[in-house]
Write a protein that holds these residues in place. Structure first.
Motif, short mmCIF file in Angstrom:
data_model
loop_
_atom_site.label_atom_id
_atom_site.label_comp_id
_atom_site.label_asym_id
_atom_site.label_seq_id
_atom_site.Cartn_x
_atom_site.Cartn_y
_atom_site.Cartn_z
N LYS A 1 7.23 -2.39 14.19
CA LYS A 1 6.16 -1.57 14.77
C LYS A 1 5.03 -2.53 15.05
O LYS A 1 5.21 -3.73 15.04
N ASN B 1 8.81 0.57 -4.95
CA ASN B 1 8.26 -0.49 -4.10
C ASN B 1 9.30 -1.60 -3.98
O ASN B 1 9.50 -2.37 -4.91
N LEU C 1 4.44 4.99 -3.76
CA LEU C 1 5.23 3.88 -4.31
C LEU C 1 5.02 3.69 -5.81
O LEU C 1 3.90 3.82 -6.31
N GLY D 1 5.67 -1.07 7.25
CA GLY D 1 6.12 -0.65 5.93
C GLY D 1 7.61 -0.43 5.79
O GLY D 1 8.17 -0.59 4.69
N ASN D 2 8.29 -0.09 6.86
CA ASN D 2 9.73 0.13 6.74
C ASN D 2 10.39 -1.18 6.30
O ASN D 2 10.13 -2.23 6.89
N THR E 1 0.85 -1.20 0.00
CA THR E 1 0.00 0.00 0.00
C THR E 1 0.88 1.24 0.00
O THR E 1 2.00 1.21 0.52
P1 AMP Z 1 3.64 3.15 6.38
O1 AMP Z 1 3.50 2.18 7.50
O2 AMP Z 1 2.73 2.89 5.24
O3 AMP Z 1 3.55 4.56 6.86
O4 AMP Z 1 5.13 2.95 5.81
C1 AMP Z 1 6.29 3.20 6.62
C2 AMP Z 1 7.48 3.55 5.73
O5 AMP Z 1 7.76 2.45 4.89
C3 AMP Z 1 7.24 4.72 4.80
O6 AMP Z 1 8.46 5.44 4.70
C4 AMP Z 1 6.89 4.08 3.48
O7 AMP Z 1 7.21 4.88 2.37
C5 AMP Z 1 7.75 2.84 3.53
N1 AMP Z 1 7.16 1.78 2.73
C6 AMP Z 1 5.90 1.32 2.87
N2 AMP Z 1 5.66 0.35 1.98
C7 AMP Z 1 6.80 0.20 1.25
C8 AMP Z 1 7.16 -0.63 0.15
N3 AMP Z 1 6.30 -1.52 -0.36
N4 AMP Z 1 8.43 -0.52 -0.35
C9 AMP Z 1 9.29 0.38 0.20
N5 AMP Z 1 8.99 1.17 1.21
C10 AMP Z 1 7.76 1.12 1.74
#
Ligand code: AMP
Ligand code: MG
Length: 401
Positions: A276, A196, A182, A293-294, A178
């Motif tokens: 997390k 991504n 990306l 997501g990290n 998500t």
């Molecule tokens: P989020 O939990 O969606 O806020 O994501 C946390 C961090 O992970 C943010 O910096 C996102 O840009 C990065 N992130 C989330 N999904 C991906 C992905 N599929 N590939 C690379 N980085 C991602």
């Protein structure tokens, strides 16, 4: 905060393998998981036979300097005659032992002259005979359900004359990334966008575990886009993994969308770093695991918390591979309220525990540390830990297989 080991066990047991099995031929079974036991239909070896190229004798006949007339030359696959008193039968590796013979003298200890054989040393009674059933007894289980089939198991099954085995069906996994920021590798990227990397990384981790069917979808950060992706993945797959969008930001819509679909959701704060919140949900009777997501967090959470669930759903008995011990080799000390998992390299020296050298940037967005590391080192919570301390580590080669 949920204890890490409790979370690991809960996830490892959050779903069951498929109830039904399918038959595959021996040539197609590599990497599949056995669903029904393989029972030996034969003793192995199925008859006493020779372990050497040599001569079969009755040991009681032997006297020093005696010449044994050669009664028969019996090759592997031939039927031996019953051994006559005072004679020898020429044998080769795998030849069936003649009735009446109890000892094989290897040819290196024998000299043949005019169809007679003379032995150089006194033979030991019973030497160089492979006995019926010494390897496998008829009726015993040779491969247990839950075993991943590899070359060794195939050899054992084939030696029993069995050409087909019952295995669990292939697991189908859906992968939902998500994020509006990306773009897929290979596509043009605007300055505010990132590629991504989690999608390809998690697909690769699943494939490495033997999951051949991975359906990867990407959703924008809107309820409609996420709902549509879930509809597809929940109808086609046995397990759904999501990445990102599951914390508390404005665009973190995965959790409400699962609830909207009628799913139930347990969101855990697991006592681990990185990592997390991790969520385990069930919707339409299927498990969903939501990963952070990290990239480093997603990698660590997949390795330690999701890979066991995948193994369980594949039908594998061993969901949790062993952890090992090594000595921390790094000039700083750690003390944190959460268990830390450090990307590290293990160096194996003679006569000591492996030396564990952590990467010097343990940030949760440092993707380059992942490709450098071969183990994850576990640093206990609330304990000062530093150079020379013995700590647990997880070997990625095992945890990702
Ligand atoms: P989020 O939990 O969606 O806020 O994501 C946390 C961090 O992970 C943010 O910096 C996102 O840009 C990065 N992130 C989330 N999904 C991906 C992905 N599929 N590939 C690379 N980085 C991602
Ligand atoms: Mg996001």
């Amino acid at each position: 905060m949920l204890d890490f080991d409790v979370a690991q066990t809960r996830l490892a047991t959050a779903a069951s393998p498929a109830a039904q099995s399918e038959k595959v031929s021996l040539s197609d079974c590599i990497g599949r998981v056995l669903a029904k036991p393989v029972i030996a239909t034969l003793d192995l070896p199925s008859a006493d036979n020779s372990a050497m190229d040599g001569y079969a004798i009755r040991h009681a006949d032997y006297q020093p300097d005696m010449r044994f007339p050669i009664q028969q030359r019996c090759y592997a696959g031939d039927t031996p005659e019953a051994l006559q008193p005072g004679k020898a039968i020429r044998l080769f590796t795998g030849s069936i032992m003649p009735e009446g013979a109890d000892t094989v003298v290897m040819q290196e200890n024998a000299r043949e002259e005019n169809d007679e054989v003379i032995f150089i040393d006194t033979p030991a009674k019973g030497r160089h005979v492979r006995y019926r059933g010494e390897d496998v007894k008829q009726g015993t289980e040779v491969v247990a359900p839950g075993t991943v089939l590899g070359a060794a198991q195939v050899a054992l099954i084939a030696s029993q004359g069995i050409a087909e085995v019952d295995v669990f069906p292939q697991l189908k996994v859906g992968l939902l990334t998500t994020g509006d920021e990306l773009v897929a590798p290979g596509q043009p990227r605007a300055p505010e966008q990132i590629y991504n990397s989690n999608g390809p990384m998690l697909s690769a981790m699943l494939k490495r575990q033997g999951v051949e069917s991975v359906t990867a979808l990407h959703a924008q950060d809107t309820p409609e886009s996420i709902t549509q992706a879930f509809e597809t993945l929940l109808s086609e797959c046995d397990l759904v993994l999501t990445v990102g969008g599951v914390s508390v930001g404005d665009k973190d819509l995965v959790k409400p969308t699962i609830e909207q679909l009628g799913g139930t959701l347990d969101l855990w704060r697991v006592n681990m770093k990185p990592g997390k919140p991790v969520a385990l949900a069930h919707a339409r009777n299927k498990p969903i695991v939501c990963l952070p997501g990290n990239p480093v967090s997603a990698f660590v959470v997949y390795t330690l918390l999701v890979s066991p669930l995948v193994r369980t759903m594949q039908g594998r008995t061993q969901a949790l591979p062993a952890a090992h011990y090594g000595t921390l080799d790094f000039d700083r000390s750690y003390n944190d309220s959460r268990i830390a998992f450090l990307r590290a390299q293990a160096h194996f020296d003679k006569n000591s525990l492996p030396r564990l050298i952590p990467h010097n940037d343990q940030g949760s967005a440092i993707i380059s540390s992942l490709s450098w590391a071969d183990v994850l080192v576990r640093i206990p919570a609330n304990t000062t830990t530093g150079k020379g301390d013995v700590v647990r580590y997880y070997d990625l080669a095992h945890w990702l297989s």
